[in-house]
Design a protein around this motif. Structure first.
Motif, PDB file in Angstrom:
ATOM      1  N   THR A 282     -31.290 -15.363 -32.191  1.00  0.00           N
ATOM      2  CA  THR A 282     -30.462 -16.155 -33.098  1.00  0.00           C
ATOM      3  C   THR A 282     -31.060 -17.531 -33.327  1.00  0.00           C
ATOM      4  OG1 THR A 282     -28.483 -15.009 -32.356  1.00  0.00           O
ATOM      5  CG2 THR A 282     -28.163 -17.125 -33.437  1.00  0.00           C
ATOM      6  N   ALA A 283     -31.485 -18.179 -32.251  1.00  0.00           N
ATOM      7  CA  ALA A 283     -32.081 -19.511 -32.385  1.00  0.00           C
ATOM      8  C   ALA A 283     -33.365 -19.449 -33.208  1.00  0.00           C
ATOM      9  CB  ALA A 283     -32.362 -20.096 -31.006  1.00  0.00           C
ATOM     10  N   GLY A 284     -34.178 -18.435 -32.973  1.00  0.00           N
ATOM     11  CA  GLY A 284     -35.424 -18.319 -33.721  1.00  0.00           C
ATOM     12  C   GLY A 284     -35.208 -18.045 -35.193  1.00  0.00           C
ATOM     13  N   LEU A 285     -34.214 -17.230 -35.513  1.00  0.00           N
ATOM     14  CA  LEU A 285     -33.955 -16.914 -36.914  1.00  0.00           C
ATOM     15  C   LEU A 285     -33.202 -18.028 -37.642  1.00  0.00           C
ATOM     16  CD1 LEU A 285     -32.993 -13.148 -36.577  1.00  0.00           C
ATOM     17  CD2 LEU A 285     -35.105 -14.100 -37.523  1.00  0.00           C
ATOM     18  N   ALA A 286     -32.372 -18.767 -36.924  1.00  0.00           N
ATOM     19  CA  ALA A 286     -31.563 -19.803 -37.570  1.00  0.00           C
ATOM     20  C   ALA A 286     -32.249 -21.163 -37.613  1.00  0.00           C
ATOM     21  CB  ALA A 286     -30.227 -19.936 -36.847  1.00  0.00           C
ATOM     22  N   ALA A 287     -33.290 -21.370 -36.825  1.00  0.00           N
ATOM     23  CA  ALA A 287     -33.936 -22.681 -36.741  1.00  0.00           C
ATOM     24  C   ALA A 287     -34.441 -23.200 -38.088  1.00  0.00           C
ATOM     25  CB  ALA A 287     -35.060 -22.640 -35.717  1.00  0.00           C
TER      26      ALA A 287
ATOM     27  N   HIS B 246     -33.141 -22.830 -40.895  1.00  0.00           N
ATOM     28  CA  HIS B 246     -32.023 -23.058 -41.807  1.00  0.00           C
ATOM     29  C   HIS B 246     -31.045 -24.113 -41.308  1.00  0.00           C
ATOM     30  CE1 HIS B 246     -33.484 -19.533 -43.862  1.00  0.00           C
ATOM     31  NE2 HIS B 246     -33.447 -18.871 -42.715  1.00  0.00           N
ATOM     32  N   ILE B 247     -31.075 -24.421 -40.020  1.00  0.00           N
ATOM     33  CA  ILE B 247     -30.137 -25.386 -39.440  1.00  0.00           C
ATOM     34  C   ILE B 247     -30.925 -26.599 -38.977  1.00  0.00           C
ATOM     35  CG2 ILE B 247     -28.476 -25.802 -37.599  1.00  0.00           C
ATOM     36  CD1 ILE B 247     -27.752 -22.874 -37.682  1.00  0.00           C
ATOM     37  N   GLU B 248     -30.549 -27.770 -39.455  1.00  0.00           N
ATOM     38  CA  GLU B 248     -31.286 -28.986 -39.116  1.00  0.00           C
ATOM     39  C   GLU B 248     -30.792 -29.638 -37.835  1.00  0.00           C
ATOM     40  OE1 GLU B 248     -31.310 -31.575 -42.435  1.00  0.00           O
ATOM     41  OE2 GLU B 248     -32.152 -30.068 -43.775  1.00  0.00           O
ATOM     42  N   SER B 249     -29.556 -29.411 -37.462  1.00  0.00           N
ATOM     43  CA  SER B 249     -28.983 -30.047 -36.284  1.00  0.00           C
ATOM     44  C   SER B 249     -29.337 -29.246 -35.019  1.00  0.00           C
ATOM     45  CB  SER B 249     -27.465 -30.130 -36.420  1.00  0.00           C
ATOM     46  OG  SER B 249     -26.885 -30.561 -35.213  1.00  0.00           O
ATOM     47  N   PHE B 250     -29.947 -29.916 -34.064  1.00  0.00           N
ATOM     48  CA  PHE B 250     -30.324 -29.263 -32.812  1.00  0.00           C
ATOM     49  C   PHE B 250     -29.098 -28.773 -32.054  1.00  0.00           C
ATOM     50  CE2 PHE B 250     -30.900 -29.727 -28.201  1.00  0.00           C
ATOM     51  CZ  PHE B 250     -31.849 -28.745 -27.999  1.00  0.00           C
ATOM     52  N   TRP B 251     -28.065 -29.594 -31.971  1.00  0.00           N
ATOM     53  CA  TRP B 251     -26.892 -29.232 -31.186  1.00  0.00           C
ATOM     54  C   TRP B 251     -26.106 -28.109 -31.831  1.00  0.00           C
ATOM     55  CZ3 TRP B 251     -27.291 -30.222 -26.465  1.00  0.00           C
ATOM     56  CH2 TRP B 251     -27.946 -31.358 -26.030  1.00  0.00           C
ATOM     57  N   LEU B 252     -26.110 -28.052 -33.141  1.00  0.00           N
ATOM     58  CA  LEU B 252     -25.460 -26.935 -33.819  1.00  0.00           C
ATOM     59  C   LEU B 252     -26.213 -25.642 -33.543  1.00  0.00           C
ATOM     60  CD1 LEU B 252     -23.209 -26.019 -35.671  1.00  0.00           C
ATOM     61  CD2 LEU B 252     -24.687 -26.542 -37.608  1.00  0.00           C
TER      62      LEU B 252
ATOM     63  N   VAL C 269     -27.980 -25.029 -30.805  1.00  0.00           N
ATOM     64  CA  VAL C 269     -27.684 -24.691 -29.407  1.00  0.00           C
ATOM     65  C   VAL C 269     -26.296 -24.049 -29.295  1.00  0.00           C
ATOM     66  CG1 VAL C 269     -27.225 -25.675 -27.119  1.00  0.00           C
ATOM     67  CG2 VAL C 269     -29.216 -26.420 -28.423  1.00  0.00           C
ATOM     68  N   LEU C 270     -25.318 -24.596 -29.997  1.00  0.00           N
ATOM     69  CA  LEU C 270     -23.964 -24.037 -29.978  1.00  0.00           C
ATOM     70  C   LEU C 270     -23.947 -22.623 -30.546  1.00  0.00           C
ATOM     71  CD1 LEU C 270     -20.913 -24.470 -29.503  1.00  0.00           C
ATOM     72  CD2 LEU C 270     -20.810 -25.315 -31.842  1.00  0.00           C
ATOM     73  N   LEU C 271     -24.619 -22.424 -31.662  1.00  0.00           N
ATOM     74  CA  LEU C 271     -24.674 -21.101 -32.277  1.00  0.00           C
ATOM     75  C   LEU C 271     -25.342 -20.089 -31.342  1.00  0.00           C
ATOM     76  CD1 LEU C 271     -24.292 -19.328 -34.814  1.00  0.00           C
ATOM     77  CD2 LEU C 271     -26.585 -20.057 -35.490  1.00  0.00           C
TER      78      LEU C 271
END
Length: 58
Positions: A19-24, A26-32, A34-36
Motif C-alpha cells: 500500500t505504501a509503495g503504490l500510494a507514495a 499519489h500522496i504527498e503527506s508522509f503521515w497520511l 503512514v496512517l494509510l
C-alpha cells in the motif's frame, strides 16, 4: 467450517508495504501515508480475529 490459515495475520506487513509503495507517488503527506499503510496493514489481523470470534465453538 474450515479454519483460516494461521499465516493470514502475517500478511499485514506485506499489505502495508504494498500500500505504501503504490500510494507514495499519489500522496504527498508522509503521515497520511503512514496512517494509510497502518490501517491497511491491520486488516488481515482484524479479519482473522473477527473470523475466530464468530466461529468459536464452545
Amino acid at each position: 467450517m474450515p479454519r483460516p490459515p494461521a499465516w493470514v495475520p502475517f500478511l499485514g506487513p506485506v499489505t502495508a508495504g504494498m500500500t505504501a509503495g503504490l500510494a507514495a507517488p499519489h500522496i504527498e503527506s508522509f503521515w497520511l501515508l503512514v496512517l494509510l499503510a497502518t490501517l491497511v496493514g491491520l486488516t488481515p489481523v482484524v479479519g482473522y480475529q473477527m473470523w475466530k470470534r464468530t466461529h468459536h465453538k464452545g
